[in-house]
Design an enzyme around this catalytic site. Structure first.
Site, short mmCIF file in Angstrom:
data_model
loop_
_atom_site.label_atom_id
_atom_site.label_comp_id
_atom_site.label_asym_id
_atom_site.label_seq_id
_atom_site.Cartn_x
_atom_site.Cartn_y
_atom_site.Cartn_z
CB CYS A 135 -51.96 7.72 -9.91
SG CYS A 135 -50.90 7.18 -11.30
CB CYS B 221 -48.17 4.40 -10.11
SG CYS B 221 -47.95 5.81 -9.01
CB CYS C 197 -45.91 6.95 -11.97
SG CYS C 197 -47.58 6.96 -12.64
CB CYS D 35 -49.29 10.55 -10.82
SG CYS D 35 -48.24 9.44 -9.82
CG ASP E 35 -53.21 -19.53 -1.64
OD1 ASP E 35 -52.68 -20.30 -2.44
OD2 ASP E 35 -53.91 -18.55 -1.98
#
EC number: 6.3.5.13
Length: 412
Positions: free
Chosen positions: A204, A201, A217, A220, A338
């Site tokens: 949170c 999430c 979520c 939360c 990368d």
């Protein structure tokens, strides 16, 4: 609105003229379009030039990890039904390139602007947009891009309290979290094929639950908002529940999703979905993407894929086996140096396709394909790869600078 008194000061006019001259010199020297260097020179002479150029336009900003250039093009086509448009159609999406594009559109009513994710908040401050389209966020350019949640946080802070209408993808939790700081959001169910950057999430840090197409979520209560627009198969559903057919020359589910978001943006400016979607049919290719070119007696379809989410979408639209596939990967500064992201791509989806590998980082890609148990050949260059394929269609998938190299080689 367009048609007001000239907003440009003498200094701004000088900056525009100088920028155009430098861009023309760059083009004459064969160094590309010149839009970025021209914009840099213009902004040096007048640091407020972008804001001045934007002040007589209804600006629409488009930002995302994938699909920015195509969606910008689709929105621009749709809005031409309502007035002249200026746009950075070739994808120069940082302040210099945007400034250069707007400097060429003195008669325009709308400015449809693709914006690099990292620059969105700043460009929004300068251009005072009427509408901002947020499509998706996923990992990209690992060596220099912020982690995806940090990008979402930059958007959230930069757009907090924005007067713009935000058109946002309800299926991407990072986009929803970023857009939720804005008072005026139109949610579009545009889908999300790549989910690997959205399992925790953003609010949170809890674990995201994903039953079916929904998400929330469990800790939360942060959850998917109810969309007012939706992609449903080959149709866009508008807020009244009417289904409008999508007819595109561009392939794949991702482009239908781009069209759904574009229709929602066009509606903000009074262009009805039917008109918007009909106009989008005109778009055949976007800066070379999806073009089919004849080369060495074969038909090469050129496909751009820059990061794991983009490769996943691209694999979903290629012709079935045994169509040959040529893969090309570079790792120059514009790509990100990368290449560890190659390990995030599911190359088993290419099983059954003869594969040829080219590009600066062909050996990195070869190792990845070996681990994925794919049959492939490493080639010196595109010409050798094409010669190994039978006459007919070849799907060519490349990341950013590799794609530019391919276009130059095939004369596209």
């Amino acid at each position: 609105m367009a048609g007001n008194s000239d907003p440009l000061t003498p200094r701004a006019k000088l900056a525009v003229t100088a920028g155009k001259a430098v861009a023309a010199a760059s083009r004459a020297a064969g160094r590309g379009s010149g839009s970025v260097i021209g914009g840099r020179v213009a902004l040096k002479l007048d640091p407020d030039l972008l804001a001045r150029l934007a002040q007589n336009l209804d600006c629409i900003l488009v930002s995302a990890t994938n699909g920015k250039t195509t969606t910008t093009r689709l929105i621009a086509e749709a809005l031409r039904a309502a007035g002249p448009v200026v746009s950075n159609a070739l994808g120069a999406n940082m302040p210099a390139g945007i400034t250069s594009a707007l400097a060429g559109g003195s008669e325009a009513k709308f400015g449809v602007i693709e914006v690099d994710e990292k620059y969105l908040a700043g460009v929004a401050r300068d251009t005072d947009p009427k509408c901002i389209a947020l499509l998706n966020l996923s990992r990209d350019q690992l060596d220099r891009a912020a982690e995806t949640r940090m990008l979402a946080e930059n958007w959230r802070e930069g757009l907090a309290g924005s007067k713009a209408v935000i058109v946002a993808n309800a299926d991407d939790p990072l986009v929803v979290w970023a857009a939720s700081s804005s008072p005026n959001v139109i949610w579009v169910a545009a889908g999300q094929m790549w989910k690997d950057d959205a399992w925790s999430c953003p609010s949170c840090g809890g674990v995201m639950q994903r039953p079916g197409d929904d998400w929330f979520c469990g800790e939360c209560g942060f959850r998917r908002p109810t969309p007012s627009w939706a992609l449903s198969g080959d149709h866009v559903l508008d807020p009244h529940g009417s289904a409008w057919p999508i007819h595109l020359q561009l392939p794949g589910r991702a482009n239908k999703a781009n069209a759904a978001s574009s229709a929602a943006v066009a509606a903000v400016f009074g262009v009805p979905p039917q008109v918007a979607l009909e106009r989008m049919y005109q778009v055949q290719a976007v800066a070379g993407r999806y073009d089919v070119v004849q080369f060495e007696g074969r038909d090469l379809r050129l496909l751009l894929a820059k990061n794991p989410a983009g490769w996943l979408e691209t694999f979903s639209l290629i012709d079935p086996p045994p169509t040959p596939v040529i893969l090309s990967v570079n790792a120059r500064s514009a790509d990100g140096t990368d290449t560890s992201w190659l390990w995030d791509v599911d190359y088993t989806r290419l099983t059954g396709h003869p594969i040829c590998v080219v590009g600066d980082r062909k050996l990195d890609l070869a190792v990845r394909l070996e681990v994925a148990n794919q049959q492939f050949q490493v080639c010196d260059d595109l010409d050798q790869a094409v010669q190994l394929c039978p006459p007919g269609r070849i799907e060519v998938i490349a990341n950013y600078t590799a794609f530019q190299d391919l276009r130059r080689r095939v004369g596209n």
